[in-house]
Design an enzyme around this catalytic site. Sequence first.
Site, PDB file in Angstrom:
ATOM      1  N   LYS A 117      10.137  50.759  29.383  1.00 43.48           N
ATOM      2  CA  LYS A 117       8.906  49.977  29.307  1.00 43.48           C
ATOM      3  C   LYS A 117       8.880  48.877  30.366  1.00 43.48           C
ATOM      4  O   LYS A 117       7.814  48.498  30.839  1.00 43.48           O
ATOM      5  CB  LYS A 117       8.725  49.387  27.902  1.00 43.48           C
ATOM      6  CG  LYS A 117       8.266  50.408  26.879  1.00 43.48           C
ATOM      7  CD  LYS A 117       7.274  49.789  25.950  1.00 43.48           C
ATOM      8  CE  LYS A 117       6.782  50.646  24.821  1.00 43.48           C
ATOM      9  NZ  LYS A 117       6.484  52.007  24.969  1.00 43.48           N
ATOM     10  N   LYS A 207       7.622  62.130  26.301  1.00 44.32           N
ATOM     11  CA  LYS A 207       6.973  62.110  24.991  1.00 44.32           C
ATOM     12  C   LYS A 207       5.524  61.647  25.119  1.00 44.32           C
ATOM     13  O   LYS A 207       5.174  60.943  26.063  1.00 44.32           O
ATOM     14  CB  LYS A 207       7.743  61.222  24.017  1.00 44.32           C
ATOM     15  CG  LYS A 207       7.423  59.743  24.081  1.00 44.32           C
ATOM     16  CD  LYS A 207       8.077  59.026  22.912  1.00 44.32           C
ATOM     17  CE  LYS A 207       7.555  57.597  22.772  1.00 44.32           C
ATOM     18  NZ  LYS A 207       6.218  57.496  22.211  1.00 44.32           N
ATOM     19  N   LYS A 210       1.039  56.418  22.923  1.00 44.85           N
ATOM     20  CA  LYS A 210      -0.319  55.883  22.808  1.00 44.85           C
ATOM     21  C   LYS A 210      -0.640  54.913  23.930  1.00 44.85           C
ATOM     22  O   LYS A 210      -1.798  54.750  24.296  1.00 44.85           O
ATOM     23  CB  LYS A 210      -0.537  55.250  21.431  1.00 44.85           C
ATOM     24  CG  LYS A 210       0.305  54.038  21.099  1.00 44.85           C
ATOM     25  CD  LYS A 210      -0.188  53.442  19.794  1.00 44.85           C
ATOM     26  CE  LYS A 210       0.923  53.072  18.845  1.00 44.85           C
ATOM     27  NZ  LYS A 210       1.930  52.135  19.369  1.00 44.85           N
TER      28      LYS A 210
HETATM   29  P1  ATP Z   1       3.781  52.887  22.701  1.00 43.54           P
HETATM   30  O1  ATP Z   1       3.526  53.694  23.911  1.00 43.54           O
HETATM   31  O2  ATP Z   1       2.840  51.776  22.498  1.00 43.54           O
HETATM   32  O3  ATP Z   1       5.235  52.501  22.515  1.00 43.54           O
HETATM   33  P2  ATP Z   1       4.163  54.999  20.817  1.00 43.54           P
HETATM   34  O4  ATP Z   1       3.255  56.172  20.840  1.00 43.54           O
HETATM   35  O5  ATP Z   1       5.543  55.164  21.354  1.00 43.54           O
HETATM   36  O6  ATP Z   1       3.390  53.858  21.518  1.00 43.54           O
HETATM   37  P3  ATP Z   1       5.116  53.350  18.614  1.00 43.54           P
HETATM   38  O7  ATP Z   1       4.191  52.363  17.994  1.00 43.54           O
HETATM   39  O8  ATP Z   1       6.142  52.860  19.575  1.00 43.54           O
HETATM   40  O9  ATP Z   1       4.214  54.474  19.316  1.00 43.54           O
HETATM   41  O10 ATP Z   1       5.831  54.157  17.485  1.00 43.54           O
HETATM   42  C1  ATP Z   1       5.283  54.329  16.191  1.00 43.54           C
HETATM   43  C2  ATP Z   1       5.953  55.481  15.482  1.00 43.54           C
HETATM   44  O11 ATP Z   1       5.508  56.711  16.056  1.00 43.54           O
HETATM   45  C3  ATP Z   1       7.471  55.486  15.601  1.00 43.54           C
HETATM   46  O12 ATP Z   1       8.006  55.973  14.398  1.00 43.54           O
HETATM   47  C4  ATP Z   1       7.733  56.456  16.709  1.00 43.54           C
HETATM   48  O13 ATP Z   1       9.012  57.014  16.642  1.00 43.54           O
HETATM   49  C5  ATP Z   1       6.642  57.496  16.440  1.00 43.54           C
HETATM   50  N1  ATP Z   1       6.302  58.223  17.663  1.00 43.54           N
HETATM   51  C6  ATP Z   1       5.834  57.688  18.809  1.00 43.54           C
HETATM   52  N2  ATP Z   1       5.621  58.648  19.727  1.00 43.54           N
HETATM   53  C7  ATP Z   1       5.985  59.819  19.127  1.00 43.54           C
HETATM   54  C8  ATP Z   1       6.003  61.177  19.565  1.00 43.54           C
HETATM   55  N3  ATP Z   1       5.598  61.502  20.789  1.00 43.54           N
HETATM   56  N4  ATP Z   1       6.436  62.110  18.701  1.00 43.54           N
HETATM   57  C9  ATP Z   1       6.844  61.785  17.457  1.00 43.54           C
HETATM   58  N5  ATP Z   1       6.850  60.525  16.977  1.00 43.54           N
HETATM   59  C10 ATP Z   1       6.431  59.550  17.805  1.00 43.54           C
HETATM   60 MG    MG Z   2       6.841  53.438  21.453  1.00 41.97          MG
END
Ligand code: ATP
Ligand code: MG
Length: 341
Positions: A117, A207, A210
Amino acid sequence: MQTILTGVRANEEPTIGNFLGAYKSMVNLANEHSANSNINMFVPDLHSFTTPIDHSKLYAQVIKGIKYYIAAGLDANNPNIHIYRQSHVPAHSELAWILDCFTYFGEASRMTQFKEKSEEHADAITVGLFNYPILMAADILLYDAKYIPLGEDQFQHLELTRDIATRLNNKFGEDLFTIPAPEKEQVKFMHLEHGLRIRNLVDPSKKMSKSSENEKTKISLSDDPKAAAKKIMSATTDSEGVIRFDMINQPGISNLLTIEALLTDRNIQDVIADWAGQTSYGDLKRKVADTVEHFLADFQEKVANITDEQVEQVLAKGEEYANRVANAKLAKVQKAVGLIK
Ligand code: ATP
Ligand code: MG
């Protein structure tokens, strides 16, 4: 009573990766265990601005996040299901500071998510971004949570939580914190073979996230269902020309098979068997696009039917519970470290 806990950061619109990795795992576990476990689902809103966001949208995003939890299937009327906002339980921030002082700079520096990040946001690497896994440890330890349904990307932070908790227990007494279960046990508890990692649609070696700025990489829960179907149709695959589940050599195809299985509540092995040896990537994409389109239309209708008043009621109940439990644990820690008698 054991506690199962998770949260999804409210910074951007959540994706189907978040839905499948966190929301759905939590709803499945709630259905299985809510008779004899606390099910804590919170919005980690203090985590929302560890990377830059539009603050004028944050409050509404948090309320929408709560609606998503309910729409995903959490029964807010169940007395053992607790939905709350992190920022409305001040003990999270207070415990985070105490844990900070028992976390080594070196071990926090090893977090790969911080490294990734900080590359993405090189112009704004805040202390908050560095520190957030320790706030996450407080989120978990305040409630003695043993099981934390998370995606694969968060397991390193869970391991850090275990290390910090073990360190404090060794110093202040074994009953201070419940140590969360290790990764293997977590995965087994979720009835999975390994941690979930839904892939980026453009570059399936990564991965789905969001916070990605390229809309084509992700399916957001608020995407127009037809537009989302188009994104699936143009997802990156490979040139092998045969449908196989092989995350290393065919991550794009394997990702589509995974999304199909999870969204239709089917066993992944059954879905793989259905498509084994077939050669038309177009057919597979059309099937998954259709599944995603129907899922989004149905989910969005559920969200639209949840009122702000319902959310307020759910939060009033959840935050009363969360403050009670978290304050009791915080007092125990304050006593252990010598702040109160
Ligand atoms: P950001 O990019 O803002 O970090 P993110 O998509 O990684 O967003 P988080 O808020 O960091 O989302 O994570 C929230 C939950 O969603 C956590 O349990 C994380 O492990 C899960 N998660 C995030 N991305 C994935 C993915 N691609 N597949 C499965 N689980 C995910
Ligand atoms: Mg994340």
